[in-house]
Write a protein that holds these residues in place. Structure first.
Motif, short mmCIF file in Angstrom:
data_model
loop_
_atom_site.label_atom_id
_atom_site.label_comp_id
_atom_site.label_asym_id
_atom_site.label_seq_id
_atom_site.Cartn_x
_atom_site.Cartn_y
_atom_site.Cartn_z
N SER A 85 0.83 -1.20 0.00
CA SER A 85 0.00 0.00 0.00
C SER A 85 0.87 1.25 0.00
O SER A 85 1.95 1.27 0.60
CB SER A 85 -0.91 0.00 1.23
OG SER A 85 -1.76 1.13 1.21
N ASP A 87 -1.01 4.45 0.21
CA ASP A 87 -2.04 5.47 0.39
C ASP A 87 -1.81 6.44 1.54
O ASP A 87 -2.57 7.38 1.72
CB ASP A 87 -3.42 4.82 0.50
CG ASP A 87 -3.62 4.01 1.77
OD1 ASP A 87 -2.73 4.00 2.64
OD2 ASP A 87 -4.67 3.37 1.89
N THR A 90 -2.69 3.18 6.17
CA THR A 90 -3.04 1.79 5.91
C THR A 90 -3.30 1.07 7.22
O THR A 90 -2.45 1.08 8.11
CB THR A 90 -1.89 1.08 5.16
OG1 THR A 90 -1.60 1.82 3.97
CG2 THR A 90 -2.27 -0.34 4.79
N SER A 141 -9.21 0.89 4.91
CA SER A 141 -8.18 1.90 4.86
C SER A 141 -8.85 3.26 4.69
O SER A 141 -9.76 3.41 3.89
CB SER A 141 -7.24 1.63 3.68
OG SER A 141 -6.25 2.61 3.63
#
Length: 186
Positions: A85, A87, A90, A141
């Motif tokens: 990930s 982003d 997470t 998430s």
């Protein structure tokens, strides 16, 4: 009267069972977050992780989080990552006992210590009330806006916090007990 005591003991037994269901959310790295400047070894020391707990990784756009096997951890390789990930925020549920390994996908960051090994105990056999255990690929998430600097994002305390159904469950149990007692006495 015997019926009343039976209700009471059943209610106490069920309350004890439900009050043990809890999980903790740990913000990895505490206020430093998932960052090259955070001493992750010190952060993890002394913490006990159980199946049902969640790791919350909060990091800048310069980083990623990869769940890897022991070989990937030892060699700082995200090639065969179990989860990856980028982003910035997470959440990974620790759904089963055993060793779990996490690294930053940037090789120099991982080699610099941006990696985490967590031993998950199997003590907790159930998930918290209303919270099913999810495999890592289904982990919830929350998206936060990306930051342009390498500073940590705001975090919750590193000691984690517990989600328990204690207050609402206790209120429900005592309400039921009160209703049973009222019906028996009236």
């Amino acid at each position: 009267m015997a019926k009343l005591f039976l209700y009471f003991y059943v209610l106490v037994g069920l309350s004890s069972l439900f009050l043990t269901c809890r999980a903790t959310v740990y913000t990895v790295g505490g206020t430093g977050g998932w960052d090259i400047s955070t001493d992750l070894g010190s952060w993890v020391a002394g913490k006990t992780f159980n199946a049902g707990d969640t790791l919350s990784f909060q990091y800048s756009s310069l980083h990623s989080v990869n769940q890897v096997n022991k070989d990937g951890f030892d060699n700082c390789s995200a090639t065969n990552a179990l989860l990856s990930s980028r982003d910035g925020n997470t959440s990974i549920p620790l759904s089963s006992p055993g060793q779990k390994y996490f690294i930053c996908g940037t090789l120099s960051h991982c080699l610099g210590g941006m990696k985490l090994k967590v031993n998950v105990n199997g003590n907790q056999t159930t998930s918290p009330a209303g919270s099913p255990l999810l495999p890592p690929e289904k982990a919830p998430s929350v998206q936060l806006p990306s930051t342009k600097n390498n500073g940590p994002l705001p975090t919750v305390p590193s000691t984690g916090f517990s989600h328990t159904a204690r207050n609402s469950l206790s209120a429900a149990c005592f309400s039921i007990l009160g209703a049973i007692l009222w019906n028996e006495l009236v």
